[in-house]
Enzyme design. Structure first.
Site, short mmCIF file in Angstrom:
data_model
loop_
_atom_site.label_atom_id
_atom_site.label_comp_id
_atom_site.label_asym_id
_atom_site.label_seq_id
_atom_site.Cartn_x
_atom_site.Cartn_y
_atom_site.Cartn_z
N GLN A 76 1.21 23.06 53.51
CA GLN A 76 1.18 23.59 52.51
C GLN A 76 2.49 23.71 51.78
O GLN A 76 3.69 23.31 52.46
CB GLN A 76 0.48 25.04 52.52
CG GLN A 76 1.15 25.60 53.88
CD GLN A 76 0.31 26.90 54.22
OE1 GLN A 76 0.91 28.14 54.16
NE2 GLN A 76 -0.88 26.83 54.83
N HIS A 104 4.79 26.65 48.88
CA HIS A 104 4.58 27.83 48.09
C HIS A 104 5.65 27.83 46.86
O HIS A 104 6.78 27.16 47.02
CB HIS A 104 5.23 29.01 49.05
CG HIS A 104 4.48 29.32 50.14
ND1 HIS A 104 3.15 29.45 50.35
CD2 HIS A 104 4.79 29.40 51.55
CE1 HIS A 104 2.47 29.50 51.54
NE2 HIS A 104 3.63 29.65 52.30
N GLU A 161 9.75 32.64 52.93
CA GLU A 161 9.33 33.39 54.20
C GLU A 161 10.19 33.12 55.47
O GLU A 161 11.14 32.10 55.38
CB GLU A 161 7.98 33.06 54.48
CG GLU A 161 7.73 31.52 54.85
CD GLU A 161 6.30 31.22 54.46
OE1 GLU A 161 5.27 32.14 54.27
OE2 GLU A 161 5.84 30.04 54.93
N HIS A 176 5.39 22.64 54.62
CA HIS A 176 5.64 23.39 56.13
C HIS A 176 4.13 23.45 56.49
O HIS A 176 3.27 23.38 55.83
CB HIS A 176 6.04 24.69 55.99
CG HIS A 176 5.63 25.74 55.11
ND1 HIS A 176 5.86 25.48 53.75
CD2 HIS A 176 4.80 26.72 55.54
CE1 HIS A 176 5.06 26.67 53.41
NE2 HIS A 176 4.37 27.33 54.37
N ARG A 197 -2.36 24.39 49.10
CA ARG A 197 -2.72 23.67 49.98
C ARG A 197 -2.73 22.19 49.83
O ARG A 197 -3.64 21.92 48.69
CB ARG A 197 -4.16 23.94 50.78
CG ARG A 197 -4.59 23.66 52.11
CD ARG A 197 -5.89 24.24 52.63
NE ARG A 197 -5.64 25.81 52.49
CZ ARG A 197 -6.64 26.62 51.92
NH1 ARG A 197 -7.25 25.97 51.03
NH2 ARG A 197 -6.43 27.59 51.77
#
Length: 331
Positions: free
Chosen positions: A103, A105, A123, A181, A201
């Protein structure tokens, strides 16, 4: 002065999850599997709830809507969502019994333009445990054109482009928005991230959910934001433990969204450890090992592995006693 309180998490039963959060962290959540617990969250997809003190039973979102001063005066603490009782960050435990999807982001800029003003998602992972031979995906092992990546995703052979990195307990990984990642099977992590639930995804191993349906992929948006250049191999940051009486600290991660420290408390010899937040930012203590007590004024909270404590900005002074490890998160 503002007092801390414990939080009860929201739970997610994603298909790749396991049962370690119930077995080892005593979450006592009726979910099978239990993939994630959103320990400190004001996100509408999973609200954490206050479990001690005068706000017992209220969502953290409700409390912060009523008490904006709890966020502090730091620029991130007063960002545009704070008026609606939103934290700028979200904190989770993740139990990857199976591989997570590959996936990516989006950045804040992309999300703001294409996802109704939502935040993007940078993150950080702190590895709590990892089985022998466990790994994760961190970027690409070689640069690839978008057209080539689209073909690989369509054919299901995208793994040839993925950089897989061995992982062990106590490792730290910073995942910037745009980095392809995936957490690998057998890895248990604490995740600190922007307050977002946007995940594109790209590849899901052709799996089906409990209803026999494949999960949705987001190829176009994912490739719009993905960094398709060869990634540098992640190296563990230099970490220096700084000791004081009864406590040791080390910086794990610092970015424009959050700071994360590991704090090791050992007051079995009755040393006094005091702790408080200043007026700049709230703080969150996530207990990742051990147990003990936190005392303030005439009150005392029992803290166990897996507990999450929200500390408002400009808090009362607290006294920590026991043998425990925390992630200390602030903006």
């Amino acid at each position: 002065m503002n007092k801390p309180f414990l939080l009860k998490p929201a739970a997610k039963d994603y298909l790749w999850g396991g049962n370690r959060l119930n077995e080892e962290f005593a979450k006592e959540i009726d979910a099978e599997p239990l993939a994630e617990t959103w320990e400190c969250s004001t996100h509408p997809d999973g609200l954490s709830v206050v479990s001690t003190g005068i706000f017992y039973g209220k969502s953290l979102h409700e409390v912060l809507s009523e008490h904006k001063e709890y966020l502090g005066t730091h620029p991130l603490a007063t960002f545009q969502q704070s008026a609606a009782g939103q934290l700028p960050i979200l904190i989770k435990f993740i139990d990857a019994n199976k591989d997570l999807s590959v996936q990516v982001h989006p950045t804040d800029e992309y999300a703001g333009k294409n996802e109704d003003g939502q935040l993007g998602k940078t993150e950080m992972w702190y590895v709590l445990d990892a089985k022998l031979g466990a790994s994760l995906v961190y970027g690409l092992s070689q640069s690839v054109a978008r057209e080539e990546m689209e073909i690989a995703l369509d054919k299901g052979d995208v793994e040839k482009y993925l950089q897989k990195v061995p992982v062990k307990k106590n490792d730290v990984f910073n995942i910037e928005a745009g980095t392809i990642h995936a957490i690998g099977a057998g890895v248990l992590v604490a995740e600190i991230q922007e307050n977002s639930n946007l995940t594109y995804r790209l590849y899901d191993y052709d799996r089906t959910d409990k209803n026999g349906k494949k999960r949705e992929l987001h190829i176009k948006k994912g490739l719009d934001v993905a960094d398709l250049n060869k990634a540098t191999e992640p190296r563990q940051p230099l970490r220096v433990l700084r000791y004081q009486q009864g406590v040791a600290r080390e910086l794990l991660s610092r970015c424009k969204y959050f700071e994360v420290y590991r704090m090791i408390v050992n007051t079995e010899r009755r040393q006094k450890v005091t702790f408080k937040s200043d007026e700049l930012s709230f703080r969150v203590l996530l207990c990742v090992n051990g147990c003990g007590t936190i005392s303030f004024e005439e009150e005392q909270l029992q803290i166990y592995k897996g507990d999450c404590l929200f500390i408002p900005a400009d808090s009362v002074e607290m006294r920590l006693h026991g043998k425990m490890q925390f992630l200390d998160v602030r903006c």
